[in-house]
Design a protein around this motif. Structure first.
Motif, PDB file in Angstrom:
ATOM      1  N   THR A 182      -8.358 -11.729 -11.447  1.00  0.00           N
ATOM      2  CA  THR A 182      -9.662 -11.861 -10.959  1.00  0.00           C
ATOM      3  C   THR A 182     -10.626 -11.013 -11.012  1.00  0.00           C
ATOM      4  OG1 THR A 182     -10.198 -11.734  -8.261  1.00  0.00           O
ATOM      5  CG2 THR A 182      -9.142 -10.400  -9.573  1.00  0.00           C
ATOM      6  N   ASP A 236     -13.586  -8.730  -6.448  1.00  0.00           N
ATOM      7  CA  ASP A 236     -12.323  -9.707  -6.059  1.00  0.00           C
ATOM      8  C   ASP A 236     -11.438  -8.568  -5.722  1.00  0.00           C
ATOM      9  OD1 ASP A 236     -14.669 -11.328  -5.429  1.00  0.00           O
ATOM     10  OD2 ASP A 236     -14.375 -12.797  -6.230  1.00  0.00           O
ATOM     11  N   ALA A 289      -9.850  -7.351  -2.362  1.00  0.00           N
ATOM     12  CA  ALA A 289      -9.236  -7.972  -1.660  1.00  0.00           C
ATOM     13  C   ALA A 289      -8.260  -9.038  -2.036  1.00  0.00           C
ATOM     14  CB  ALA A 289     -10.540  -9.786  -1.227  1.00  0.00           C
ATOM     15  N   ARG A 290      -8.138  -9.258  -3.551  1.00  0.00           N
ATOM     16  CA  ARG A 290      -6.925 -10.102  -4.333  1.00  0.00           C
ATOM     17  C   ARG A 290      -5.353  -9.180  -3.903  1.00  0.00           C
ATOM     18  NH1 ARG A 290      -3.505 -13.700  -5.735  1.00  0.00           N
ATOM     19  NH2 ARG A 290      -2.859 -13.058  -7.884  1.00  0.00           N
ATOM     20  N   GLU A 342      -5.205  -6.830  -1.116  1.00  0.00           N
ATOM     21  CA  GLU A 342      -4.720  -6.999   0.031  1.00  0.00           C
ATOM     22  C   GLU A 342      -3.907  -8.200   0.301  1.00  0.00           C
ATOM     23  OE1 GLU A 342      -8.256  -6.849   2.947  1.00  0.00           O
ATOM     24  OE2 GLU A 342      -8.303  -4.955   2.198  1.00  0.00           O
ATOM     25  N   LYS A 343      -3.861  -9.369  -0.591  1.00  0.00           N
ATOM     26  CA  LYS A 343      -3.545 -10.616  -0.261  1.00  0.00           C
ATOM     27  C   LYS A 343      -1.890 -10.354  -0.751  1.00  0.00           C
ATOM     28  CE  LYS A 343      -3.705 -15.404  -1.408  1.00  0.00           C
ATOM     29  NZ  LYS A 343      -4.495 -16.845  -2.484  1.00  0.00           N
ATOM     30  N   LEU A 344      -1.858  -9.844  -1.668  1.00  0.00           N
ATOM     31  CA  LEU A 344      -0.266  -9.480  -2.816  1.00  0.00           C
ATOM     32  C   LEU A 344       0.001  -8.862  -2.106  1.00  0.00           C
ATOM     33  CD1 LEU A 344      -1.311  -9.097  -6.036  1.00  0.00           C
ATOM     34  CD2 LEU A 344      -0.237 -10.681  -5.570  1.00  0.00           C
ATOM     35  N   ALA A 385       0.343  -8.134   1.527  1.00  0.00           N
ATOM     36  CA  ALA A 385       0.233  -9.488   2.837  1.00  0.00           C
ATOM     37  C   ALA A 385       1.389 -10.356   2.176  1.00  0.00           C
ATOM     38  CB  ALA A 385      -0.766  -9.535   3.168  1.00  0.00           C
ATOM     39  N   GLN A 386       1.489 -10.789   1.165  1.00  0.00           N
ATOM     40  CA  GLN A 386       2.596 -11.722   0.536  1.00  0.00           C
ATOM     41  C   GLN A 386       3.905 -10.840   0.344  1.00  0.00           C
ATOM     42  OE1 GLN A 386       0.641 -12.845  -3.086  1.00  0.00           O
ATOM     43  NE2 GLN A 386      -0.072 -15.230  -1.395  1.00  0.00           N
ATOM     44  N   GLU A 387       3.598  -9.028  -0.276  1.00  0.00           N
ATOM     45  CA  GLU A 387       4.824  -8.619  -0.351  1.00  0.00           C
ATOM     46  C   GLU A 387       5.375  -8.806   0.826  1.00  0.00           C
ATOM     47  OE1 GLU A 387       6.356  -4.638  -2.955  1.00  0.00           O
ATOM     48  OE2 GLU A 387       4.052  -5.050  -2.266  1.00  0.00           O
ATOM     49  N   SER A 428       5.464 -10.293   4.187  1.00  0.00           N
ATOM     50  CA  SER A 428       6.154 -11.332   4.256  1.00  0.00           C
ATOM     51  C   SER A 428       7.392 -11.877   3.619  1.00  0.00           C
ATOM     52  CB  SER A 428       5.241 -12.220   4.137  1.00  0.00           C
ATOM     53  OG  SER A 428       5.272 -13.601   5.124  1.00  0.00           O
TER      54      SER A 428
END
Length: 221
Positions: free
Chosen positions: A64, A68, A71-72, A74-76, A78-80, A82
Motif C-alpha cells: 500500500t 493508506d 487504513a490497511r 486497521e483492516k489487517l 480486523a481480519q486477524e 475475525s
C-alpha cells in the motif's frame, strides 16, 4: 505551568538557532512528571529521514502507500481478530463433538462417577465449558480435564456440590494434582483450576485421580 528551559545544559537566545526540533520519545518519570527526549538540527533531519524510510518500507511490505497505511493496518487487525474467533469456534465445535465419548469414559467411584480426561490443544475456557457441561448433565460427579498447550499443562476440576461433603473439595483436589506436575492450583469447593510444567507426569497423574479422591475422603473422616 510549562517549563521555560531546555535541560541538559542547552541554552539559546532564540529557537531559530536550534533549527528543526524533533521529539523522539516520552515516558513517565513519576506522578505528574514526564521525560521527553528530542534531537535538533542535523540529528533531527536524520531522525525524520529514518522515520520516512521505515514508513515507506512498512507500506511496501503491506502493498500500500504511506497515506493508506493506517487504513490497511486497521483492516489487517480486523481480519486477524475475525480469524482468531473462527479458530476458537472451530476448536469449541471439535471439543463439543467429543462430548459423548468423554462422558462414556466415566468410571464408578464411591457411589458416583469420575471423569479424568486429557484434551490437548484446548484453552482454559474450553476446558471449563466441557467440565461444566459434564457436571450439569450428571455424566459425572467429579470431572478432571487437563490439556497441554505450548508445553504447559492446564487443568480444571469440577465437583457436584453434594459430594463436597465427602471431603472432595475441588480446590484441594487441584492442589494435589498440581503438586504432581510441578505446578499450582486451587479454587472453590465445587470448581478449581491450575497448571504445571511437568507434561511427562500428566498421564500418570490423571490415571491416579481416583486415588487422590480416596485419600481426601479418608482425611475428611
Amino acid at each position: 505551568a510549562w517549563s521555560l528551559e531546555l535541560c541538559g545544559g542547552t541554552h539559546v537566545d532564540e529557537t531559530g538557532k536550534i533549527g528543526l526540533f524533533k521529539i523522539i520519545s516520552q515516558s513517565s518519570v513519576s506522578a505528574g512528571v514526564r521525560r521527553m527526549e528530542a534531537v535538533a538540527g542535523l540529528a533531527a533531519m536524520k531522525a525524520v529521514r529514518k522515520l520516512e524510510e521505515q514508513l515507506q518500507q512498512a507500506a511496501e511490505t503491506l502493498k500500500t502507500s504511506p497515506d493508506d497505511l493506517p487504513a490497511r493496518l486497521e483492516k489487517l487487525i480486523a481480519q486477524e481478530k475475525s480469524a482468531a474467533r473462527e479458530i476458537e469456534t472451530l476448536k469449541s465445535g471439535v471439543v463439543r463433538s467429543q462430548f459423548d465419548d468423554i462422558a462414556k469414559s466415566a468410571v464408578p467411584i464411591a457411589g458416583t462417577q469420575l471423569i479424568s480426561k486429557r484434551l490437548d490443544g484446548v484453552d482454559d475456557k474450553q476446558l471449563r465449558e466441557v467440565a461444566d457441561r459434564l457436571k450439569n448433565s450428571s455424566a459425572a460427579g467429579v470431572v478432571v480435564l487437563a490439556g497441554v498447550k505450548d508445553d504447559k499443562v492446564s487443568f480444571v476440576v469440577s465437583v457436584q456440590k453434594p459430594l463436597t461433603e465427602r471431603g472432595w473439595n475441588a480446590g484441594n483436589i487441584a492442589r494435589e494434582i498440581a503438586a504432581k506436575i510441578s505446578g499450582s492450583g486451587g479454587g472453590r469447593p465445587d470448581f478449581a483450576q491450575g497448571g504445571g510444567k511437568d507434561v511427562a507426569a500428566l498421564d500418570k497423574t490423571l490415571a491416579g485421580v481416583a486415588d487422590i479422591l480416596k485419600h481426601l475422603s479418608v482425611k475428611s473422616h
